[in-house]
Design an enzyme around this catalytic site. Structure first.
Site, mmCIF file in Angstrom:
data_model
loop_
_atom_site.group_PDB
_atom_site.id
_atom_site.type_symbol
_atom_site.label_atom_id
_atom_site.label_comp_id
_atom_site.label_asym_id
_atom_site.label_seq_id
_atom_site.Cartn_x
_atom_site.Cartn_y
_atom_site.Cartn_z
ATOM 1 N N ASP A 134 -13.140 -32.936 -27.977
ATOM 2 C CA ASP A 134 -14.478 -33.377 -27.575
ATOM 3 C C ASP A 134 -15.059 -32.480 -26.495
ATOM 4 O O ASP A 134 -14.349 -31.733 -25.817
ATOM 5 C CB ASP A 134 -14.454 -34.825 -27.097
ATOM 6 C CG ASP A 134 -13.676 -35.018 -25.806
ATOM 7 O OD1 ASP A 134 -12.582 -34.429 -25.675
ATOM 8 O OD2 ASP A 134 -14.155 -35.759 -24.922
ATOM 9 N N ASP B 54 -14.726 -25.706 -22.911
ATOM 10 C CA ASP B 54 -13.922 -26.849 -22.476
ATOM 11 C C ASP B 54 -13.973 -27.905 -23.585
ATOM 12 O O ASP B 54 -14.897 -28.700 -23.617
ATOM 13 C CB ASP B 54 -14.476 -27.392 -21.161
ATOM 14 C CG ASP B 54 -13.709 -28.581 -20.625
ATOM 15 O OD1 ASP B 54 -12.611 -28.865 -21.139
ATOM 16 O OD2 ASP B 54 -14.220 -29.239 -19.699
ATOM 17 N N GLU C 120 -11.093 -36.639 -24.291
ATOM 18 C CA GLU C 120 -10.607 -36.325 -22.944
ATOM 19 C C GLU C 120 -11.726 -36.427 -21.926
ATOM 20 O O GLU C 120 -11.512 -36.879 -20.794
ATOM 21 C CB GLU C 120 -10.002 -34.915 -22.931
ATOM 22 C CG GLU C 120 -9.254 -34.556 -21.658
ATOM 23 C CD GLU C 120 -10.113 -33.869 -20.604
ATOM 24 O OE1 GLU C 120 -9.595 -33.605 -19.510
ATOM 25 O OE2 GLU C 120 -11.307 -33.604 -20.869
#
Length: 407
Positions: free
Chosen positions: A84, A143, A177
Site C-alpha cells: 500500500d 514507499d 502498513e
C-alpha cells in the site's frame, strides 16, 4: 544499469494505485491491493522462480519461498515489503526519470511544483545519479514499491545465477502498513525464518531496529447546545472543551518541535459542533516509561476537566498500535550484526538511527521474528516531492544478495 529489470519493474509497480483506506474494515483495506498481489506480483514471483507462492485472503499477504541451494547455509532469512501507499493522491502516477542529475531545480511535470535543493538539501546527495520523481500531482510510491522491486530483482538475480550459493529465503508482500494494521494478522507459522528484514527504509545505509511505541487517542467532548442569545451559564461548547484539552498538552511536544529520541502528541483531526466534538491524536515515544507516562497524562487531563465540569463530558479512548522493537531485537543482535557486516563489505556505511515511525517489523518482531529495517531508497515520502535514486535501489539489491549468500 546494474540490474536490467529493476527500473522497469519499479515503474510498473508505482503506476498501480494501491492507496490504503483507514476507514475500511476489510483486509486489505482496498481491493486494489489484492488485485496488485494476484494479477501483477504473484505471476511475476512464479516466473522468477519462487516456489509455493500463495496469497492469504485472511491477512492479505503474498508469500513465496526460494529454497537454499547449499545445505551448509542453514539460516532462513525473510524479506518483507508493503504494497500500500500513503494517504495522498496515488491515481495516475506518472513518474519522471532524471538521468545524471546535475543539481538545481527539478520541475515536476507540468505542475507548478519543483524539487528545489534549497527546500530539499538531500538532493545534493544525488549528483550524477538517476532520480525517479513524481509529476507533481501524486506521490511516487517508492514507499514501499522500491522495496518490492528490490526484493524481486534480488530473487531474479539469484535464480538466474544458480552457481551463487544462498540460504533459504522467504518473501512476503503485505497490505495496509501505512494505516498501521498491515501486520495485525501476520501468520508466523506461514513464514518460518530465523529473522527477517523489512525493505522499507529511506536513504543509503539505513539500518534500523528502534521504532516508536505508538498509541491512537480518540477524545470525545460532550457539550450542551442552547440558543447563544440565552446561553449564559447554560451552554457548554464541545469545541471549546476540545481546545482546552489540546492546550493542556505540552506545546513543545508536537512533531514540529521534536526529533531524535523525543516523543510527541500529534493532533491529526478535529471535527465537531457545539453539541459534540471529536479530536484524534497519535502518541509516540521510544522509552516504555515515557510512553506510558504520556498515556497517563491524557487520562489525567480528562479526569481533571470532568471534575471541574461536574460530570463526564471528556471521554478518552486509547489504543496501543505497536511497540519499540528494540526490546526484542536486542536479545539477539544476529540480524543487525549480519547486515552491518554485509554493508561494510559493500562499502556502504551503516546508518543506525531510530525510526521516528513504525514498520510492520515492529509488530512482527513481537510475534517472534526479529525484523529490523533496511534502506529502500525513498526520500521525501508520502507526498508529491517524493523521489528515489536508482543507484540506491541497486545497492539495496546488493545488500539483499549479500545477506542470503553470507548466511
Amino acid at each position: 544499469m546494474k540490474y536490467d529489470n529493476l527500473l522497469d519493474r519499479f515503474i510498473k509497480y508505482v503506476k498501480v494505485n494501491t492507496r490504503s483506506d483507514p476507514d475500511s474494515e476489510t483486509t486489505p483495506s482496498t481491493e486494489s491491493q489484492e488485485a496488485f498481489a494476484l494479477t501483477i506480483l504473484k505471476p511475476e514471483m512464479e516466473a522468477i522462480g519462487l516456489q509455493d507462492v500463495h496469497y492469504n485472503p485472511v491477512n492479505g499477504y503474498l508469500i513465496g519461498t526460494l529454497p537454499a541451494n547449499n545445505p551448509t547455509l542453514t539460516r532462513k532469512i525473510g524479506f518483507i515489503a508493503h504494497m500500500d501507499t500513503a494517504d495522498f493522491n496515488a491515481e495516475n502516477v506518472n513518474p519522471q526519470i532524471i538521468d545524471n542529475y546535475q543539481g538545481g531545480d527539478i520541475t515536476l511535470g507540468s505542475s507548478n511544483y519543483k524539487l528545489d535543493p534549497k527546500a530539499f538539501p538531500n538532493l545534493n546527495n544525488y549528483i550524477g545519479q538517476t532520480l525517479i520523481t513524481t509529476d507533481g500531482t501524486t506521490l511516487l510510491g517508492a514507499d514501499d514499491k522500491s522495496g518490492i522491486a528490490e526484493i524481486m530483482t534480488a530473487i531474479e538475480f539469484l535464480t538466474s545465477q544458480p552457481q551463487i550459493e544462498h540460504c533459504d529465503i522467504k518473501v512476503a508482500f503485505g497490505p495496509d502498513e501505512e494505516i498501521g494494521v498491515g501486520a495485525d494478522k501476520f501468520e508466523v507459522a506461514d513464514f518460518e525464518v530465523d529473522f527477517a528484514y523489512t525493505m522499507d527504509g529511506g536513504p543509503l545505509g539505513e539500518l534500523q531496529y528502534e521504532t516508536f511505541s505508538a498509541a491512537a487517542l480518540e477524545v470525545t467532548f460532550l457539550g450542551r447546545n442552547v440558543h447563544p442569545g440565552t446561553a449564559k451559564d447554560q451552554m457548554i461548547n464541545a469545541l471549546e472543551l476540545a481546545i482546552d484539552f489540546h492546550e493542556k498538552l505540552p506545546a513543545k511536544e508536537r512533531p514540529e518541535y521534536t526529533d531524535g529520541y523525543q516523543g510527541f502528541y500529534h493532533l491529526t483531526g478535529l471535527t465537531g459542533t457545539v453539541e459534540e466534538a471529536r479530536a484524534s491524536y497519535i502518541i509516540r515515544d521510544f522509552e516504555e516509561a515515557s510512553f506510558e507516562a504520556r498515556k497517563v497524562k491524557v487520562e489525567n487531563i480528562a479526569q481533571s476537566m470532568n471534575a471541574h465540569l461536574g460530570t463526564k463530558r471528556v471521554l478518552v479512548e486509547l489504543n496501543d498500535q505497536y511497540y519499540n522493537m528494540k526490546k526484542v531485537i536486542e536479545k539477539d543482535m544476529t540480524a543487525i550484526e549480519l547486515a552491518k557486516e554485509v554493508m561494510e563489505e559493500l562499502a556502504i556505511k551503516p546508518v543506525i538511527e531510530p525510526i521516528r515511525g513504525g514498520t510492520d517489523g515492529s509488530k512482527i518482531s513481537f510475534m517472534g521474528i526479529p525484523t529490523p529495517n533496511i534502506f529502500a531508497g525513498g526520500e521525501n515520502m508520502h507526498g508529491r516531492f517524493e523521489f528515489v535514486s536508482l543507484q540506491t535501489m541497486e545497492r539495496a539489491v546488493d545488500v539483499i544478495i549479500g545477506l542470503v549468500c553470507k548466511a
